[in-house]
Design a protein around this motif. Structure first.
Motif, PDB file in Angstrom:
ATOM      1  N   VAL A 131       0.600  -6.761   6.155  1.00 26.10           N
ATOM      2  CA  VAL A 131       0.217  -7.533   4.972  1.00 26.10           C
ATOM      3  C   VAL A 131      -0.978  -8.432   5.253  1.00 26.10           C
ATOM      4  N   GLN A 132      -0.960  -9.135   6.374  1.00 27.65           N
ATOM      5  CA  GLN A 132      -2.069 -10.026   6.687  1.00 27.65           C
ATOM      6  C   GLN A 132      -3.379  -9.267   6.858  1.00 27.65           C
ATOM      7  N   ASP A 133      -3.293  -8.072   7.417  1.00 27.94           N
ATOM      8  CA  ASP A 133      -4.479  -7.234   7.555  1.00 27.94           C
ATOM      9  C   ASP A 133      -4.995  -6.827   6.179  1.00 27.94           C
ATOM     10  N   ALA A 134      -4.087  -6.560   5.256  1.00 29.35           N
ATOM     11  CA  ALA A 134      -4.488  -6.204   3.894  1.00 29.35           C
ATOM     12  C   ALA A 134      -5.180  -7.376   3.206  1.00 29.35           C
ATOM     13  N   VAL A 135      -4.627  -8.573   3.357  1.00 29.37           N
ATOM     14  CA  VAL A 135      -5.235  -9.764   2.768  1.00 29.37           C
ATOM     15  C   VAL A 135      -6.632  -9.977   3.323  1.00 29.37           C
ATOM     16  N   ARG A 136      -6.764  -9.822   4.641  1.00 32.82           N
ATOM     17  CA  ARG A 136      -8.078  -9.979   5.281  1.00 32.82           C
ATOM     18  C   ARG A 136      -9.080  -8.967   4.734  1.00 32.82           C
ATOM     19  N   ALA A 137      -8.645  -7.707   4.629  1.00 31.23           N
ATOM     20  CA  ALA A 137      -9.542  -6.650   4.147  1.00 31.23           C
ATOM     21  C   ALA A 137      -9.971  -6.898   2.709  1.00 31.23           C
ATOM     22  N   HIS A 183       0.113   1.407   1.537  1.00 30.60           N
ATOM     23  CA  HIS A 183       1.112   2.476   1.505  1.00 30.60           C
ATOM     24  C   HIS A 183       1.809   2.602   2.863  1.00 30.60           C
ATOM     25  N   GLY A 184       3.125   2.658   2.830  1.00 29.66           N
ATOM     26  CA  GLY A 184       3.900   2.907   4.043  1.00 29.66           C
ATOM     27  C   GLY A 184       4.143   1.706   4.930  1.00 29.66           C
ATOM     28  N   LEU A 185       3.698   0.506   4.524  1.00 28.74           N
ATOM     29  CA  LEU A 185       3.940  -0.674   5.370  1.00 28.74           C
ATOM     30  C   LEU A 185       5.434  -0.990   5.358  1.00 28.74           C
ATOM     31  N   SER A 235       8.721  -0.085  -2.135  1.00 29.84           N
ATOM     32  CA  SER A 235       9.794   0.903  -2.288  1.00 29.84           C
ATOM     33  C   SER A 235       9.502   1.789  -3.494  1.00 29.84           C
ATOM     34  N   SER A 236       9.687   3.076  -3.323  1.00 34.58           N
ATOM     35  CA  SER A 236       9.463   3.993  -4.433  1.00 34.58           C
ATOM     36  C   SER A 236      10.551   3.820  -5.486  1.00 34.58           C
ATOM     37  N   PHE A 237      10.272   4.304  -6.682  1.00 33.13           N
ATOM     38  CA  PHE A 237      11.279   4.261  -7.743  1.00 33.13           C
ATOM     39  C   PHE A 237      12.548   4.999  -7.304  1.00 33.13           C
ATOM     40  N   SER A 238      12.372   6.131  -6.643  1.00 30.81           N
ATOM     41  CA  SER A 238      13.535   6.900  -6.182  1.00 30.81           C
ATOM     42  C   SER A 238      14.356   6.103  -5.186  1.00 30.81           C
ATOM     43  N   ALA A 239      13.672   5.408  -4.268  1.00 26.14           N
ATOM     44  CA  ALA A 239      14.377   4.612  -3.266  1.00 26.14           C
ATOM     45  C   ALA A 239      15.166   3.479  -3.920  1.00 26.14           C
ATOM     46  N   VAL A 240      14.582   2.836  -4.929  1.00 27.95           N
ATOM     47  CA  VAL A 240      15.280   1.759  -5.636  1.00 27.95           C
ATOM     48  C   VAL A 240      16.485   2.326  -6.383  1.00 27.95           C
ATOM     49  N   CYS A 287      -6.934 -11.019  -4.070  1.00 29.70           N
ATOM     50  CA  CYS A 287      -6.668 -10.989  -2.632  1.00 29.70           C
ATOM     51  C   CYS A 287      -5.210 -11.262  -2.278  1.00 29.70           C
ATOM     52  N   GLU A 288      -4.335 -11.268  -3.266  1.00 26.72           N
ATOM     53  CA  GLU A 288      -2.911 -11.453  -3.011  1.00 26.72           C
ATOM     54  C   GLU A 288      -2.181 -10.120  -3.018  1.00 26.72           C
ATOM     55  N   VAL A 289      -1.122 -10.053  -2.211  1.00 25.02           N
ATOM     56  CA  VAL A 289      -0.263  -8.878  -2.130  1.00 25.02           C
ATOM     57  C   VAL A 289       1.136  -9.286  -2.569  1.00 25.02           C
ATOM     58  N   LEU A 290       1.725  -8.498  -3.470  1.00 24.07           N
ATOM     59  CA  LEU A 290       3.128  -8.722  -3.830  1.00 24.07           C
ATOM     60  C   LEU A 290       3.981  -8.293  -2.641  1.00 24.07           C
ATOM     61  N   THR A 291       4.724  -9.233  -2.062  1.00 27.08           N
ATOM     62  CA  THR A 291       5.463  -8.942  -0.836  1.00 27.08           C
ATOM     63  C   THR A 291       6.978  -8.932  -1.003  1.00 27.08           C
ATOM     64  N   ALA A 292       7.492  -9.351  -2.149  1.00 27.32           N
ATOM     65  CA  ALA A 292       8.942  -9.288  -2.366  1.00 27.32           C
ATOM     66  C   ALA A 292       9.253  -9.496  -3.842  1.00 27.32           C
TER      67      ALA A 292
END
Length: 303
Positions: A13-19, A53-55, A75-80, A163-168
């Protein structure tokens, strides 16, 4: 043909925010079921994409010690849909995400993407509003939590900054324990369809199953953003649970929704089906909660 100028796979996640900070205009991509369509149609031509994807930190579903259910937005819809925690405690959400698109879409698309798109037709949105979900956003300034009712600001718009990521996605015990619900989606076909209207009804009954302790009514495509019928909810709390109550809910709800005309359906048609949808959703929710005179599919029992 996909016109993508820049693509970066984040390691966490932090790498994504940085990028996202370093690449001006870069957007997040996860499952890609919406983003890639926009790229292909030219709406995001020359896109710069940062993939989450895949984190592993964004996938999976767990229950914390205090009973809070935390859904990884990756999480994918199927996984939920298939997760045992969701099926046991958030049955309405499990059923709602299983109505998204096709099996292929449900296997690739993510619940976080469905929320962050900001569209009122998102199948997960009505249920998450009913469950009073709280969204955790991680960005350059740290972590903040936003109640879902404060997340949407307009059609396709949210308070999430680029620059924000939804994390939960967090749902506390008090918002699901003792509640039973039903989500109904109306579309012109049963699969591969965007909702013409979505309706979620969640109820909690008294211990003897005769009184309505709490009711939550949420709609998608009944306003520019997903919405709750708060005035109707307030006036219904404490009422005796009788089959006739389903009919009394309808005019209360119709006073609060504000659907629009579109090529999918007229405003008048949406108003018409909104009443029948809440009638059926309430009956099913009450039946699942154990109210006498109802069954779990929304039919009224006559004997």
């Amino acid at each position: 043909m996909y016109d993508i100028e820049y693509f970066y796979q984040a390691s966490d996640v932090q790498d994504a925010v940085r990028a996202l900070q370093e690449k001006e205009g870069a957007q997040i991509i996860s499952g890609g079921t919406d983003v890639l369509i926009k790229v292909r149609e030219g709406k995001m031509a020359g896109a710069s994409l940062v993939s989450i994807h895949g984190l592993k930190e964004l996938t999976g579903i767990r229950m914390e010690e205090d009973g809070t259910i935390v859904i990884g937005p990756g999480s994918s819809f199927s996984a939920v849909h298939e997760d045992p925690i969701v099926r046991e405690h958030l049955q309405m959400l499990s059923e709602a995400v299983n109505q998204v698109g096709s099996p292929q879409i449900r296997n690739m698309g993510t619940i976080g993407g469905n929320v962050c798109n900001g569209v009122t037709s998102a199948d997960s949105a009505s249920s998450l509003w009913a469950y009073n979900a709280v969204l955790e956003l991680t960005g350059p300034d740290g972590v903040r939590r936003v109640p879902i009712r404060e997340f949407y600001t307009g059609p396709g718009k949210t308070v999430r900054v680029r620059c924000e990521v939804l994390t939960a996605i967090r749902i506390s015990r008090e918002n699901y324990e003792g509640y039973f619900g039903k989500y109904i989606k109306y579309g012109k076909r049963n699969a591969m369809e965007i909702a013409t209207l979505g309706c979620a009804c969640l109820v909690r009954l008294s211990q003897d199953k005769t009184k309505l302790e709490d009711i939550r009514i949420a709609y998608g495509v009944a306003a520019p953003t997903p919405m709750r019928c708060l005035q109707a909810e307030s006036s219904l709390a404490g009422r005796e649970v009788l089959p006739s109550l389903a009919d009394e809910i309808v005019p209360l709800v119709l006073e609060e929704i504000h659907p629009r005309d579109s090529w999918r359906a007229s405003k008048a048609f949406r108003i018409q089906i909104a009443g029948e949808m809440i009638r059926r959703a309430f009956r099913a929710a009450a039946g699942r909660a154990g109210a006498r005179g109802f069954d779990q599919e929304g039919s009224v029992q006559t004997c």
